[in-house]
Design an enzyme around this catalytic site. Structure first.
Site, PDB file in Angstrom:
ATOM      1  N   ASP A  50       0.723  -1.250   0.160  1.00  0.00           N
ATOM      2  CA  ASP A  50       0.055  -0.037   0.117  1.00  0.00           C
ATOM      3  C   ASP A  50       0.791   1.281   0.147  1.00  0.00           C
ATOM      4  OD1 ASP A  50      -2.543  -1.534   0.056  1.00  0.00           O
ATOM      5  OD2 ASP A  50      -1.972  -1.718   2.360  1.00  0.00           O
ATOM      6  N   GLU A 224     -13.001  -1.091  -6.837  1.00  0.00           N
ATOM      7  CA  GLU A 224     -12.825  -1.573  -5.742  1.00  0.00           C
ATOM      8  C   GLU A 224     -12.457  -1.094  -4.495  1.00  0.00           C
ATOM      9  OE1 GLU A 224     -13.335  -5.366  -3.831  1.00  0.00           O
ATOM     10  OE2 GLU A 224     -13.904  -4.870  -5.875  1.00  0.00           O
ATOM     11  N   GLU A 343      23.953   6.848   5.784  1.00  0.00           N
ATOM     12  CA  GLU A 343      23.213   5.602   6.450  1.00  0.00           C
ATOM     13  C   GLU A 343      23.217   3.990   6.020  1.00  0.00           C
ATOM     14  OE1 GLU A 343      22.269   6.259   9.867  1.00  0.00           O
ATOM     15  OE2 GLU A 343      22.859   8.143   9.298  1.00  0.00           O
ATOM     16  N   GLU A 345      21.502   2.037   6.436  1.00  0.00           N
ATOM     17  CA  GLU A 345      20.211   1.323   5.920  1.00  0.00           C
ATOM     18  C   GLU A 345      19.470   2.113   4.652  1.00  0.00           C
ATOM     19  OE1 GLU A 345      19.523   4.496   9.174  1.00  0.00           O
ATOM     20  OE2 GLU A 345      20.904   2.653   8.871  1.00  0.00           O
TER      21      GLU A 345
END
Length: 464
Positions: A50, A224, A343, A345
């Site tokens: 999402d 939907e 970083e 990450e």
């Protein structure tokens, strides 16, 4: 990692398995056989779903849900944030919002969206109201796009049992919140972004506005769930997940924010080993981008999804072209500067590792084992690098960081030895000489050593 617990999930040997998406994608969108070119899905350390991108101060902030490992339902307890300034290297900011943020919520951290207004960031999310057992829309607020977020009002903003909020601020300053499955609703948000005026309004789902659903079901239109509303020039777009199941992505346009809507067709066909999909559309640094999710990672599927992105260009008449899923993803915008602190990450592709909160702030990379690696795309070394420094911690005997160019087994330009530091969050800095790194290359931090978990990495930096 804080303690040497077993790995929650092991995405093993991705370097040798980049054909994983072949069965997941359409024949027209088969992945490249070259590992260096596979950058979709854009997060590999956990399952994500999402996508809700937000452009702010020269970066894209990506808000997602988090599918739990091994899920057999939409088991989601938190939301996550990533950011990027080049569309390929994404920094993990962890989870600044979860179910427990809302004292009144019970479960289901499903699809939401964040927006900035007046220097604050508002994140609209659907959760189950513990008091009623129905889905409700909550709103959290933060002073930073990466949080931490707090419940803005202490109760649901709106509740009618439906899901998937999208938020849009029009050019005249009026903000709108849309949501719904099986229906489609909107409210006009007040300037405080935490209340609304004019009541809850239902958008008529007509076949002219949202297409005709085949099969004669109780739902006549293709709409939907998962609406995403934005404005381009003078035209309003509503992109949404269509039909079920499996879903594809379709869109409608309108001359105003509340309609009347006209169905325009398919954006992304049914693809990708997930029976749901969810759109997010932005413009960033002169290009347009379409975010979605699929089931392309190992172990992926309808309840273990992963967010991906494609660059696209509107047709001359403003219509959206057909966009297929690929494993290549969007091209890099610019380069990454290896001579400033990066970083650990911040990742274009990860093999085997995961991330967690670091005691020094932010996140760190952990669960590192022999042979794991991280790719950082498009590092611009210019005329050369002299040394490399990394912030590391190890409760065992450590290991090594091999610095390689253009592949996990590419040219070796340096090797740093990581010692045991006495704890997984006991940090020290290590440095090593670098030779042969010049020009622009994909940088691979390849981790080697003995058995078991080796060390954690917090950040790194080259010197010119």
């Amino acid at each position: 990692m804080s303690t040497p617990i077993p790995r929650r999930r092991r995405l093993a040997a991705l370097a040798l398995a980049f054909g994983f998406a072949a069965a997941a994608l359409s024949p027209a969108a088969e992945p490249s056989p070259s590992p260096a070119q596979a950058d979709n899905p854009i997060v590999q350390t956990i399952y994500t779903a999402d996508p809700a991108p937000l452009v702010h101060n020269g970066r894209v902030y990506l808000y997602t849900g988090h599918d739990e490992d091994g899920s057999t339902w939409f088991t989601m307890k938190e939301w996550r944030v990533w950011s990027s300034d080049d569309m390929v290297n994404w920094t993990d900011h962890g989870s600044p919002l979860n179910i427990d943020t809302f004292a009144w919520a019970r479960q289901d951290a499903w699809a939401g969206q964040a927006v900035e207004r007046g220097g604050k960031f508002y994140w609209y999310v659907p959760v189950v109201n513990d008091a009623t057992g129905r889905m409700a829309i909550g709103v959290a607020v933060a002073d930073s796009p990466t949080g931490p977020f707090r419940d803005a009002i202490g109760h649901p903003l709106v509740e009618n049992g439906e899901i998937d909020p999208t938020v849009f601020i029009d050019t005249d300053g009026q903000a709108y919140l849309y949501w719904g499955n099986p229906n489609l609703w909107y409210v006009k948000l007040n300037a405080d972004m935490t209340s609304y005026s004019g009541g809850v309004n239902q958008i008529p789902l007509t076949t002219q506005g949202f297409g005709t659903r085949p099969g004669g079901t109780s739902r006549p239109t293709l709409y939907e769930e998962g609406p995403w509303v934005y404005k381009r020039n003078s035209l309003y777009y509503m992109v949404f997940a269509a039909q079920c199941c499996s879903e594809f992505i379709a869109y409608s346009t309108a001359p105003g924010p509340t309609g009347p809507w006209t169905y325009r067709g398919t954006v992304m066909p049914t693809q990708g080993s997930s029976f749901t999909n969810h759109p997010g559309v932005i413009d960033f640094k002169g290009s347009s981008y379409f975010f979605y999710h699929n089931g392309a990672l190992p172990g992926g599927g309808g309840f273990t999804r992963s967010v991906a992105v494609e660059r696209f260009a509107y047709n001359a008449d403003g219509t959206i072209p057909l966009i297929n899923m690929t494993s290549t993803g969007a091209p890099q915008v610019g380069t990454l500067n290896p001579f400033v602190r990066q970083e650990a990450e911040t990742i274009a592709w990860a093999n085997g590792v995961e991330t967690e909160r670091a005691s020094e702030g932010g996140m760190n990379v952990g669960w590192i084992e022999n042979g794991d690696w991280i790719k950082v795309k498009g590092a611009a070394f210019s005329t050369g690098a002299r040394s490399f420094t990394a912030r590391v911690a190890s409760a065992t005997s450590g290991g090594r960081i091999e610095l390689r160019l253009d592949g996990p087994n590419g040219a070796l330009v340096g090797t740093c030895t990581v010692p045991g530091t006495g704890g997984w969050q006991t940090w020290t800095s290590v440095s090593c000489a670098v030779s042969g790194a010049s020009g622009t290359h994909d940088l691979y931090l390849k981790f080697t050593g003995g058995s078991g978990y080796l060390f954690n990495a917090n950040w790194w930096q080259f010197t010119a």
